[in-house]
Design a protein around this motif. Structure first.
Motif, PDB file in Angstrom:
ATOM      1  N   LEU A  96      23.512 -44.983  40.501  1.00 16.27           N
ATOM      2  CA  LEU A  96      21.952 -45.941  42.145  1.00 16.27           C
ATOM      3  C   LEU A  96      22.551 -46.762  41.846  1.00 16.27           C
ATOM      4  CD1 LEU A  96      19.235 -46.825  42.514  1.00 16.27           C
ATOM      5  CD2 LEU A  96      19.956 -45.100  43.704  1.00 16.27           C
ATOM      6  N   ILE A  97      22.450 -47.774  40.470  1.00 17.64           N
ATOM      7  CA  ILE A  97      22.186 -49.258  40.275  1.00 17.64           C
ATOM      8  C   ILE A  97      22.818 -50.011  41.626  1.00 17.64           C
ATOM      9  CG2 ILE A  97      21.506 -51.422  38.889  1.00 17.64           C
ATOM     10  CD1 ILE A  97      20.261 -49.190  37.117  1.00 17.64           C
ATOM     11  N   ASN A  98      24.152 -49.037  40.745  1.00 19.76           N
ATOM     12  CA  ASN A  98      25.497 -49.986  42.414  1.00 19.76           C
ATOM     13  C   ASN A  98      25.425 -49.629  42.982  1.00 19.76           C
ATOM     14  OD1 ASN A  98      26.338 -51.573  39.056  1.00 19.76           O
ATOM     15  ND2 ASN A  98      26.881 -50.271  37.892  1.00 19.76           N
ATOM     16  N   LEU A  99      25.165 -48.862  44.041  1.00 16.73           N
ATOM     17  CA  LEU A  99      25.178 -48.236  45.003  1.00 16.73           C
ATOM     18  C   LEU A  99      25.827 -48.831  46.265  1.00 16.73           C
ATOM     19  CD1 LEU A  99      25.988 -45.842  46.790  1.00 16.73           C
ATOM     20  CD2 LEU A  99      23.015 -44.908  46.778  1.00 16.73           C
ATOM     21  N   LYS A 100      26.531 -49.533  46.299  1.00 21.20           N
ATOM     22  CA  LYS A 100      26.413 -50.235  48.011  1.00 21.20           C
ATOM     23  C   LYS A 100      26.325 -49.723  49.211  1.00 21.20           C
ATOM     24  CE  LYS A 100      29.257 -53.870  45.180  1.00 21.20           C
ATOM     25  NZ  LYS A 100      29.548 -55.092  45.042  1.00 21.20           N
ATOM     26  N   LEU A 101      25.223 -50.757  50.109  1.00 23.42           N
ATOM     27  CA  LEU A 101      25.994 -49.979  51.672  1.00 23.42           C
ATOM     28  C   LEU A 101      27.111 -49.400  52.357  1.00 23.42           C
ATOM     29  CD1 LEU A 101      23.693 -52.279  52.971  1.00 23.42           C
ATOM     30  CD2 LEU A 101      22.581 -50.628  52.183  1.00 23.42           C
ATOM     31  N   GLU A 102      28.429 -50.477  51.494  1.00 24.34           N
ATOM     32  CA  GLU A 102      29.701 -50.517  51.909  1.00 24.34           C
ATOM     33  C   GLU A 102      29.791 -48.280  51.229  1.00 24.34           C
ATOM     34  OE1 GLU A 102      32.518 -52.613  48.597  1.00 24.34           O
ATOM     35  OE2 GLU A 102      30.968 -53.695  50.004  1.00 24.34           O
ATOM     36  N   HIS A 103      29.621 -48.486  50.701  1.00 23.09           N
ATOM     37  CA  HIS A 103      29.433 -46.876  49.740  1.00 23.09           C
ATOM     38  C   HIS A 103      28.777 -45.405  50.539  1.00 23.09           C
ATOM     39  CE1 HIS A 103      29.463 -49.420  45.921  1.00 23.09           C
ATOM     40  NE2 HIS A 103      30.817 -49.077  46.674  1.00 23.09           N
ATOM     41  N   LEU A 104      28.275 -45.792  51.550  1.00 13.56           N
ATOM     42  CA  LEU A 104      27.557 -44.888  52.225  1.00 13.56           C
ATOM     43  C   LEU A 104      28.421 -44.662  53.710  1.00 13.56           C
ATOM     44  CD1 LEU A 104      24.053 -46.099  51.648  1.00 13.56           C
ATOM     45  CD2 LEU A 104      24.734 -44.033  50.743  1.00 13.56           C
TER      46      LEU A 104
END
Length: 386
Positions: free
Chosen positions: A245-253
């Protein structure tokens, strides 16, 4: 209040163990003092130092920081309601890691540092590196009168008996020592230890703690901050680890494909998680209101991720506000979605892929905590004419 750095103490749980958590602003001097406290360990998951509750002694803690920091133990005092906080230590043997590390020769120190550099190049997890190096320093400090190349299996067995068991150290400590030595000898001394001949402790298999759906609803309702609520909802809905969750970036969505990509997670693995329509709409609504720059959940500073310690505090505050007095942790949200999916009839193989488990054996543990599975068992006692 003294004009000193403050260390706040509080109770929490870590890896299903009651611990005393230490919170303080970064200070190299205080960190060095903490490192010398027996049983004190750093947790990446908590984002803080901690000491197992049963090994914590407030009196000794005060002594360690006398004149260096102000110890805020009000939460401990309130939680104990007048009961003693200190733990009797006279009946148990203790050791000081610094004593053993100080016995290391320059040559052995060089070998250990070389091994550490190799682990870093191989991209081992920071926690693994720190743990292995700590175990090696203790072990070789214990055998400071011997050349590491001359040590054999019998020396490891003797270390287990004369050090680990003597000081009442955990089975985890014992296993970590054996694993660290196995890797060290393979890499640095180009020989293998006969690990199969070394007795390892029986591994405990605690069942995962799972939120009931009623507790989940109360928990989420008590989080009023939209960013914090989004963080907890994503962890549950997508079965994420805290670090993911902490490392989840917008580009991963990917809103078109309705997916979320977890990149370079545990075991250096990637995986793709489908987003439910409700989760996707919540993410879009959150984005329109808060406009995060890089990470989906950002911390105090734009473009920087939220910290593990902040997530932990949000979680604990919500539990307290919801009056849920159970030993839940943030990771229990991940356990809970897995169990609830299983109870909804989702195939175990699919749950394995969603969670990113390497082996189906890891996922199968959720079959032991599924209420639906347990409730479907017909007890022969019910057929007795009594």
């Amino acid at each position: 209040m003294p004009d000193q750095q403050a260390i706040k103490l509080s109770y929490t749980t870590h890896r299903q163990q009651a611990v005393v958590r230490l919170d303080f602003a970064y200070d190299a001097e205080l960190i060095e003092i903490v490192k010398q406290i027996e049983h004190a360990r750093w947790s990446q998951a908590l984002g803080a130092w901690y000491i197992p509750k049963e090994q914590f002694d407030l009196r000794l803690f005060f002594e360690a920081f006398r004149g260096k920091a102000w110890v805020d133990y009000r939460e401990l005092k309130n939680a104990n309601k007048g009961q003693p906080i200190t733990t009797p230590v006279a009946s148990k043997a203790h050791y000081n890691p610094k004593t053993f590390k100080s016995k290391l020769s320059a040559e052995v120190k060089s070998q250990i540092q070389s091994f550490k550099a190799w682990m870093e190049q191989k991209r081992y997890a920071p926690n693994t590196i720190n743990t292995y190096i700590h175990q090696l320093e203790i072990f070789f400090g214990y055998y400071s009168d011997k050349d590491p190349a001359s040590l054999i299996n019998d020396d490891i067995t003797r270390f287990n008996t004369e050090f680990i068991l003597k000081y009442g150290l955990s089975a985890t400590f014992q296993n970590q020592t054996v694993s660290a030595l196995k890797l060290f000898y393979e890499k640095n001394l180009s020989r293998q230890l006969n690990i199969g001949e070394i007795e390892r402790p029986l591994k405990a298999k605690p069942l995962p703690k799972v939120f009931s759906k009623s507790d989940l609803e109360k928990f989420f309702r008590c989080i009023t901050n939209p960013k914090h609520k989004m963080a907890m909802e994503i962890i549950y809905s997508c079965g994420l680890r805290r670090s993911e969750l902490i490392n989840l970036k917008l580009e991963h969505l990917d809103s078109k494909r309705k997916t979320l990509s977890v990149i370079n997670s545990k075991g250096r693995k990637d995986r793709v998680i489908p987003l439910s329509e409700r989760t996707l709409q919540k993410i879009k609504s959150y984005y329109r209101e808060h406009f995060p720059k890089i990470y989906l959940i950002e911390g105090q500073y734009p473009g920087k991720p939220i910290t593990a310690s902040s997530l932990q505090k949000v979680f604990e505050k919500a539990l307290q506000k919801a009056r849920i007095n159970k030993p839940y942790t943030v990771h229990c949200l991940r356990h809970s979605i897995a169990t609830h999916l299983l109870e909804n009839g989702t195939d175990l193989r699919i749950i394995q892929e969603l969670l990113g488990h390497k082996s189906s054996t890891t996922t199968e543990i959720y079959t032991h905590v599924s209420n639906q599975s347990l409730q479907n068992i017909k007890n022969p006692f019910d057929d007795l004419d009594l």
